[in-house]
Structure formats: C-alpha cells, structure tokens
Design a protein around this motif. Structure first.
Motif, PDB file in Angstrom:
ATOM      1  N   ALA A 181       0.867  -1.285  -0.074  1.00 17.47           N
ATOM      2  CA  ALA A 181      -0.099   0.056   0.056  1.00 17.47           C
ATOM      3  C   ALA A 181       0.702   1.389   0.099  1.00 17.47           C
ATOM      4  CB  ALA A 181      -1.062  -0.045   1.172  1.00 17.47           C
ATOM      5  N   LEU A 182       2.132   1.108   0.417  1.00 15.45           N
ATOM      6  CA  LEU A 182       3.024   2.376   0.335  1.00 15.45           C
ATOM      7  C   LEU A 182       3.478   2.662  -0.902  1.00 15.45           C
ATOM      8  CD1 LEU A 182       4.868   1.362   3.827  1.00 15.45           C
ATOM      9  CD2 LEU A 182       3.020   3.009   3.552  1.00 15.45           C
ATOM     10  N   LEU A 183       3.449   1.819  -1.739  1.00 15.59           N
ATOM     11  CA  LEU A 183       3.815   2.130  -3.077  1.00 15.59           C
ATOM     12  C   LEU A 183       3.029   3.246  -3.681  1.00 15.59           C
ATOM     13  CD1 LEU A 183       4.527  -1.490  -4.442  1.00 15.59           C
ATOM     14  CD2 LEU A 183       6.111   0.199  -3.523  1.00 15.59           C
ATOM     15  N   SER A 184       1.806   3.405  -3.527  1.00 15.27           N
ATOM     16  CA  SER A 184       0.929   4.586  -3.881  1.00 15.27           C
ATOM     17  C   SER A 184       1.197   5.981  -3.320  1.00 15.27           C
ATOM     18  CB  SER A 184      -0.371   4.253  -3.670  1.00 15.27           C
ATOM     19  OG  SER A 184      -0.793   3.899  -2.533  1.00 15.27           O
ATOM     20  N   LEU A 185       1.887   6.103  -2.235  1.00 11.42           N
ATOM     21  CA  LEU A 185       2.069   7.358  -1.682  1.00 11.42           C
ATOM     22  C   LEU A 185       3.184   8.114  -2.415  1.00 11.42           C
ATOM     23  CD1 LEU A 185       2.766   6.179   2.098  1.00 11.42           C
ATOM     24  CD2 LEU A 185       0.696   6.975   1.117  1.00 11.42           C
ATOM     25  N   PRO A 186       4.188   7.627  -3.030  1.00 12.91           N
ATOM     26  CA  PRO A 186       4.798   8.374  -3.839  1.00 12.91           C
ATOM     27  C   PRO A 186       4.070   9.218  -4.813  1.00 12.91           C
ATOM     28  CG  PRO A 186       6.086   6.594  -3.563  1.00 12.91           C
ATOM     29  CD  PRO A 186       4.716   6.386  -3.033  1.00 12.91           C
ATOM     30  N   GLY A 187       3.199   8.597  -5.495  1.00 12.62           N
ATOM     31  CA  GLY A 187       2.191   9.176  -6.656  1.00 12.62           C
ATOM     32  C   GLY A 187       1.426  10.481  -6.001  1.00 12.62           C
ATOM     33  N   ASP A 188       0.830  10.029  -4.791  1.00  9.18           N
ATOM     34  CA  ASP A 188      -0.130  11.076  -4.115  1.00  9.18           C
ATOM     35  C   ASP A 188       0.811  12.142  -3.917  1.00  9.18           C
ATOM     36  OD1 ASP A 188      -2.016   9.193  -4.520  1.00  9.18           O
ATOM     37  OD2 ASP A 188      -1.828   8.404  -2.624  1.00  9.18           O
ATOM     38  N   PHE A 189       2.045  12.068  -3.334  1.00  8.39           N
ATOM     39  CA  PHE A 189       2.729  13.185  -2.893  1.00  8.39           C
ATOM     40  C   PHE A 189       3.213  14.192  -3.994  1.00  8.39           C
ATOM     41  CE2 PHE A 189       4.043  10.845   1.114  1.00  8.39           C
ATOM     42  CZ  PHE A 189       3.358  11.723   2.174  1.00  8.39           C
ATOM     43  N   GLN A 190       3.531  13.345  -5.118  1.00 10.75           N
ATOM     44  CA  GLN A 190       3.875  14.126  -6.377  1.00 10.75           C
ATOM     45  C   GLN A 190       2.541  14.951  -6.855  1.00 10.75           C
ATOM     46  OE1 GLN A 190       6.803  14.109  -7.738  1.00 10.75           O
ATOM     47  NE2 GLN A 190       6.301  15.828  -9.220  1.00 10.75           N
ATOM     48  N   THR A 191       1.220  14.228  -6.755  1.00 11.72           N
ATOM     49  CA  THR A 191       0.368  15.131  -7.284  1.00 11.72           C
ATOM     50  C   THR A 191       0.025  16.320  -6.396  1.00 11.72           C
ATOM     51  OG1 THR A 191      -0.535  12.785  -8.070  1.00 11.72           O
ATOM     52  CG2 THR A 191      -2.291  14.921  -7.677  1.00 11.72           C
ATOM     53  N   MET A 192       0.295  16.035  -5.158  1.00 13.81           N
ATOM     54  CA  MET A 192       0.076  17.229  -3.968  1.00 13.81           C
ATOM     55  C   MET A 192       1.287  18.377  -4.224  1.00 13.81           C
ATOM     56  SD  MET A 192       0.384  17.120   0.275  1.00 13.81           S
ATOM     57  CE  MET A 192      -0.840  15.683   0.128  1.00 13.81           C
ATOM     58  N   PHE A 193       2.465  17.843  -4.510  1.00 14.63           N
ATOM     59  CA  PHE A 193       3.344  18.833  -4.965  1.00 14.63           C
ATOM     60  C   PHE A 193       2.874  19.677  -6.258  1.00 14.63           C
ATOM     61  CE2 PHE A 193       7.423  19.966  -7.038  1.00 14.63           C
ATOM     62  CZ  PHE A 193       7.772  20.740  -6.105  1.00 14.63           C
ATOM     63  N   ASP A 194       2.462  19.110  -7.130  1.00 15.18           N
ATOM     64  CA  ASP A 194       2.275  19.814  -8.369  1.00 15.18           C
ATOM     65  C   ASP A 194       0.969  20.768  -8.236  1.00 15.18           C
ATOM     66  OD1 ASP A 194       4.209  18.179  -9.666  1.00 15.18           O
ATOM     67  OD2 ASP A 194       2.672  16.791 -10.316  1.00 15.18           O
ATOM     68  N   THR A 195       0.127  20.455  -7.621  1.00 19.62           N
ATOM     69  CA  THR A 195      -0.848  21.043  -7.158  1.00 19.62           C
ATOM     70  C   THR A 195      -0.634  22.355  -6.253  1.00 19.62           C
ATOM     71  OG1 THR A 195      -2.346  19.208  -7.092  1.00 19.62           O
ATOM     72  CG2 THR A 195      -3.268  21.294  -6.075  1.00 19.62           C
ATOM     73  N   VAL A 196       0.267  22.338  -5.474  1.00 15.27           N
ATOM     74  CA  VAL A 196       0.793  23.326  -4.506  1.00 15.27           C
ATOM     75  C   VAL A 196       1.669  24.159  -5.414  1.00 15.27           C
ATOM     76  CG1 VAL A 196       2.270  24.027  -2.642  1.00 15.27           C
ATOM     77  CG2 VAL A 196       0.780  22.158  -2.307  1.00 15.27           C
ATOM     78  N   ALA A 197       2.414  23.637  -6.285  1.00 18.54           N
ATOM     79  CA  ALA A 197       3.413  24.443  -7.165  1.00 18.54           C
ATOM     80  C   ALA A 197       2.479  25.374  -8.238  1.00 18.54           C
ATOM     81  CB  ALA A 197       4.394  23.493  -7.823  1.00 18.54           C
ATOM     82  N   SER A 198       1.514  24.723  -8.501  1.00 16.75           N
ATOM     83  CA  SER A 198       0.754  25.579  -9.738  1.00 16.75           C
ATOM     84  C   SER A 198      -0.255  26.682  -9.203  1.00 16.75           C
ATOM     85  CB  SER A 198      -0.299  24.447 -10.401  1.00 16.75           C
ATOM     86  OG  SER A 198      -1.299  24.132  -9.356  1.00 16.75           O
ATOM     87  N   LEU A 199      -0.161  26.686  -7.569  1.00 15.37           N
ATOM     88  CA  LEU A 199      -1.152  28.036  -7.239  1.00 15.37           C
ATOM     89  C   LEU A 199      -0.263  29.338  -7.429  1.00 15.37           C
ATOM     90  CD1 LEU A 199      -1.809  26.402  -3.588  1.00 15.37           C
ATOM     91  CD2 LEU A 199      -3.250  26.767  -5.319  1.00 15.37           C
ATOM     92  N   PRO A 200      -1.186  30.499  -7.766  1.00 19.32           N
ATOM     93  CA  PRO A 200      -0.598  31.822  -8.114  1.00 19.32           C
ATOM     94  C   PRO A 200       0.086  32.283  -6.690  1.00 19.32           C
ATOM     95  CG  PRO A 200      -2.608  31.836  -7.740  1.00 19.32           C
ATOM     96  CD  PRO A 200      -2.496  30.483  -7.658  1.00 19.32           C
ATOM     97  N   PRO A 201       1.433  33.019  -7.021  1.00 21.24           N
ATOM     98  CA  PRO A 201       2.024  33.655  -5.843  1.00 21.24           C
ATOM     99  C   PRO A 201       1.486  34.649  -5.315  1.00 21.24           C
ATOM    100  CG  PRO A 201       2.928  34.304  -8.080  1.00 21.24           C
ATOM    101  CD  PRO A 201       1.789  33.315  -8.533  1.00 21.24           C
ATOM    102  N   LEU A 202       1.611  34.973  -3.968  1.00 21.69           N
ATOM    103  CA  LEU A 202       0.824  35.871  -3.397  1.00 21.69           C
ATOM    104  C   LEU A 202       1.330  37.196  -3.561  1.00 21.69           C
ATOM    105  CD1 LEU A 202       0.856  34.123   0.299  1.00 21.69           C
ATOM    106  CD2 LEU A 202      -1.023  34.245  -1.265  1.00 21.69           C
TER     107      LEU A 202
END
Length: 284
Positions: A181-202
């Motif tokens: 089950a831990l094998l799917s965690l890297p993909g989730d973390f990568q998706t989260m990182f991409d989402t945060v990186a796509s946010l506009p700057p403050l």
C-alpha cells in the motif's frame, strides 16, 4: 717388473642409478644386513643347543655349573663370527663396485630419460632454450600467484554473499502485502506537490504604514484591556472602601503605562537624541 695397467675409465657412480634403475649401494647394504641377521640367528641357535647340552650334563653331575662357561663361549663365538662376516662382506662390497657395477665409459648406453635427445646442439641453441625455460618458469609462477589471488577473491566473495543474504533476510518484511500500500504514496505526494506548485504567487499588501507610526503590539493591546478592566473594577459599586482604593491605585498605575510602553518610549527618546547629536556634529 712392469706395473699393472690402470683400470679403464668407468661411468661415474652418480649416473649408475639412472642407468640401472636402482642404487647399487642400497642393494649391497641389504645383502650385508641379511648376512648379519643370519649370523645373529646362528648365535641364538648355538646358545639354545649349548643350554640343552649343559642341562643334560648337569643332571648327571650336580656340582657342575656351566652358566659362566656358556656365556663366555657364546660371546667369543659371536665376536669371531661377526668379524669374519664384516671382513668378508667388505671385500664383497668393494669387489662388486669394481666389477659388477662398473660400466665402461666408452660403452654406448643411453639413459632411459635421455632417449631421443639431440645432444649435439650448439651452445647458442642451449642458451636460447635456457631463456625459454626461465620464461616458462616465470609464467608458471605468475599463474600460481593469480590462482592464489582468485582463490582469495572467491573466498571473500562468498563471505560478502553470506552477509548480503543476511541483510536480505532482515529486510524480508518489506515484501509483506501490507507494505504494497505504501507504493501508491509517492504518486499522491507528487500530485500534491504539483497542485501546490501550480498555485499563483501571493501579491504583496498594498497598505503602507505612515512614517513615524509604530504598530501597536499585541502585548500593548493586552495591557490596554487590563487597564480598562481595572478601571471598571475600581468604579464598580460592589467593592468596599478598601477595594476602591486599591482599584484606584491599580487604575492609576495602568494609566501611567505598562513596561512595554516605557521601553518603547525610551527607545524613541534615545533615537531622537542620537539623531539630534548627529545633526549637531554635521553642523559643526
């Protein structure tokens, strides 16, 4: 009277074992040892015969003791027999080495291990062969050294393999189904990182502070609230005279200012005085 002619030259005794296949001296020694054993057995047989003869005679003559005479006679007989055997076989050994095992030097005999050899090579060819032999010896020595190194490396690799297998056994729990089950965690973390990186700057705040105005800290706000609370308690009707006096004193103290206010005031006064002194120095 003329002297006898010298014996013809013979093959050196060092080459006799190669030609005969055995060492002549060892053969002669075995023959001499057998003769000495037979002489010893003869002495033992003579002793038994004399002992029986003495016992039979002692039965007839009780006063006669033949022990001393028998011992002396046996010693003399053994000494005489051994001396004759030694002299006889010394002559036999010398005669055998000069006649039986004496091979003339001019006899065309080829040793078995030299059959087919060409002994007429020039010295240059012999030197080349010696150099080739030395080179082959160096190669053999290098191969033996390499074999020792390979053997040592194989032994070391075996030990490393055992340690690696032990580590693999200790990490075998990672193969459990629960760990899949831990094998799917890297993909989730990568998706989260991409989402945060796509946010506009403050964007920076457009509000600006007026020069000379210091924002009131949270501690100052807390002190102000405490002063207001003290005033309300001092002015309330539920306290007695003593309580009113204490409340009034506390309210007066809070009206003077808190420790943070005094500190800020001193810093402001110190800053203004330092700027004034700097102006005076510039004027001068």
């Amino acid at each position: 009277m003329s002297a006898p002619p010298p014996p013809p030259p013979t093959v050196p005794s060092v080459l006799l074992p190669e030609l005969l296949g055995f060492i002549p001296q060892f053969l002669l020694d075995d023959i001499i040892n057998i003769a000495n054993d037979e002489a010893k057995q003869s002495v033992d047989a003579m002793e038994q015969f004399l002992q029986r003869w003495a016992d039979a005679r002692a039965e007839k003559t009780a006063e006669w003791d033949p022990t001393q005479e028998i011992e002396q006679g046996l010693v003399s007989f053994q000494t005489l027999l051994e001396s004759h055997v030694d002299v006889a076989f010394d002559f036999f050994e010398a005669w055998s080495m000069r006649n039986i095992f004496a091979i003339p030097a001019d006899l065309p005999i080829v040793a078995p291990h030299q059959a087919g050899f060409n002994l007429e090579h020039p010295p240059e060819k012999e030197a080349e062969l010696l150099v080739e032999i030395d080179e082959l010896r160096r190669k053999v020595h290098a191969q033996r050294k390499l074999k020792r190194l390979f053997t040592r490396a194989v032994r070391r690799s075996g030990k490393d393999l055992e340690r690696a297998r032990e580590r693999l056994d200790r990490l075998s729990f990672l193969r459990a189904p629960q760990m899949q089950a831990l094998l799917s965690l890297p993909g989730d973390f990568q998706t989260m990182f991409d989402t945060v990186a796509s946010l506009p700057p403050l964007a920076p705040s457009a509000a600006t502070l007026e020069p000379g105005v210091v924002p009131e800290p949270a501690s100052a706000l807390g002190d102000k609230q405490d002063r207001e609370k003290a005033k309300r308690e001092a002015g309330g009707s539920g306290f007695g005279e003593g309580s009113s006096a204490v409340g009034a004193a506390a309210a007066g103290a809070y009206e003077v200012g808190s420790a943070e206010d005094v500190k800020a005031l001193l810093e402001r006064v110190g800053g203004s005085s330092s700027s004034g002194s700097a102006d005076v120095m510039d004027t001068s």
